[in-house]
Scaffold this motif. Sequence first.
Motif, short mmCIF file in Angstrom:
data_model
loop_
_atom_site.label_atom_id
_atom_site.label_comp_id
_atom_site.label_asym_id
_atom_site.label_seq_id
_atom_site.Cartn_x
_atom_site.Cartn_y
_atom_site.Cartn_z
N GLU A 15 -110.67 60.20 -25.63
CA GLU A 15 -111.80 59.32 -25.95
C GLU A 15 -111.36 57.86 -25.93
N MET A 16 -112.28 56.99 -25.48
CA MET A 16 -112.03 55.55 -25.53
C MET A 16 -112.37 55.07 -26.94
N LYS A 17 -111.43 54.38 -27.57
CA LYS A 17 -111.65 53.89 -28.93
C LYS A 17 -111.10 52.48 -29.06
N PRO A 18 -111.58 51.72 -30.06
CA PRO A 18 -110.99 50.39 -30.28
C PRO A 18 -109.50 50.52 -30.57
N LYS A 19 -108.73 49.61 -30.01
CA LYS A 19 -107.27 49.63 -30.12
C LYS A 19 -106.80 49.72 -31.57
N LYS A 20 -107.51 49.05 -32.49
CA LYS A 20 -107.12 49.04 -33.90
C LYS A 20 -107.21 50.41 -34.57
N GLU A 21 -108.04 51.30 -34.02
CA GLU A 21 -108.20 52.65 -34.59
C GLU A 21 -107.12 53.62 -34.12
N LEU A 22 -106.33 53.21 -33.13
CA LEU A 22 -105.33 54.10 -32.55
C LEU A 22 -103.92 53.71 -32.97
N VAL A 23 -102.99 54.64 -32.81
CA VAL A 23 -101.58 54.39 -33.07
C VAL A 23 -100.87 54.34 -31.73
N ARG A 24 -99.96 53.39 -31.59
CA ARG A 24 -99.23 53.22 -30.34
C ARG A 24 -97.90 53.95 -30.43
N VAL A 25 -97.63 54.77 -29.44
CA VAL A 25 -96.32 55.41 -29.30
C VAL A 25 -95.62 54.59 -28.24
N VAL A 26 -94.43 54.09 -28.56
CA VAL A 26 -93.77 53.13 -27.66
C VAL A 26 -92.41 53.63 -27.18
N ARG A 27 -92.12 53.36 -25.90
CA ARG A 27 -90.77 53.59 -25.36
C ARG A 27 -90.15 52.21 -25.24
N SER A 28 -89.11 51.97 -26.04
CA SER A 28 -88.47 50.66 -26.04
C SER A 28 -87.71 50.45 -24.73
N PRO A 29 -87.35 49.20 -24.42
CA PRO A 29 -86.56 48.94 -23.20
C PRO A 29 -85.26 49.75 -23.16
N GLU A 30 -84.75 50.16 -24.33
CA GLU A 30 -83.52 50.97 -24.39
C GLU A 30 -83.80 52.45 -24.20
N GLY A 31 -85.08 52.85 -24.14
CA GLY A 31 -85.43 54.25 -23.94
C GLY A 31 -85.71 55.01 -25.22
N GLN A 32 -85.73 54.32 -26.36
CA GLN A 32 -86.00 54.93 -27.66
C GLN A 32 -87.51 55.14 -27.81
N VAL A 33 -87.93 56.33 -28.28
CA VAL A 33 -89.36 56.61 -28.47
C VAL A 33 -89.67 56.57 -29.96
N ASP A 34 -90.69 55.78 -30.35
CA ASP A 34 -91.07 55.63 -31.75
C ASP A 34 -92.57 55.46 -31.87
N ILE A 35 -93.07 55.64 -33.11
CA ILE A 35 -94.46 55.32 -33.39
C ILE A 35 -94.49 53.88 -33.86
N ASP A 36 -95.35 53.10 -33.24
CA ASP A 36 -95.48 51.68 -33.55
C ASP A 36 -96.83 51.47 -34.23
N PHE A 37 -96.85 51.54 -35.58
CA PHE A 37 -98.10 51.44 -36.31
C PHE A 37 -98.72 50.05 -36.22
N ARG A 38 -97.90 49.01 -36.03
CA ARG A 38 -98.43 47.64 -35.95
C ARG A 38 -98.89 47.29 -34.53
N GLY A 39 -98.40 48.01 -33.52
CA GLY A 39 -98.80 47.75 -32.15
C GLY A 39 -98.15 46.52 -31.54
N LYS A 40 -97.02 46.09 -32.08
CA LYS A 40 -96.37 44.86 -31.63
C LYS A 40 -94.99 45.07 -31.00
N ALA A 41 -94.45 46.27 -31.09
CA ALA A 41 -93.10 46.51 -30.59
C ALA A 41 -93.03 46.34 -29.07
N PRO A 42 -91.91 45.81 -28.58
CA PRO A 42 -91.78 45.65 -27.12
C PRO A 42 -91.55 47.00 -26.44
N GLY A 43 -92.04 47.12 -25.23
CA GLY A 43 -91.82 48.35 -24.48
C GLY A 43 -93.12 48.93 -23.97
#
Length: 91
Positions: A15-43
């Motif tokens: 579903e399409m939802k406003p970005k603020k309602e979703l959680v971002r899962v991020v792959r960092s430039p080093e290849g680390q996978v994390d949950i980014d609750f703030r949505g600001k992490a690089p990657g």
Amino acid sequence: MAKKIPLRQCLGCREMKPKKELVRVVRSPEGQVDIDFRGKAPGRGAYVCRSAECLKRALKSRALDRSLGLTIPPEINARLTQEMEAAHGAE
């Protein structure tokens, strides 16, 4: 003029939802996978609803793997699910 709300698609329920309602899962430039609750992490980011159910669905269908461009190991899957459930329980 009304401010445009950025929309993102949840990889679990599709579903399409406003970005603020979703959680971002991020792959960092080093290849680390994390949950980014703030949505600001690089990657490279992918979005899922704030429910463990959507995260499980995205992991099971391998949508998260495709979106982040890597195969997420099972131990990382378990950690992501655990973090999401812990954060969801805190709300």
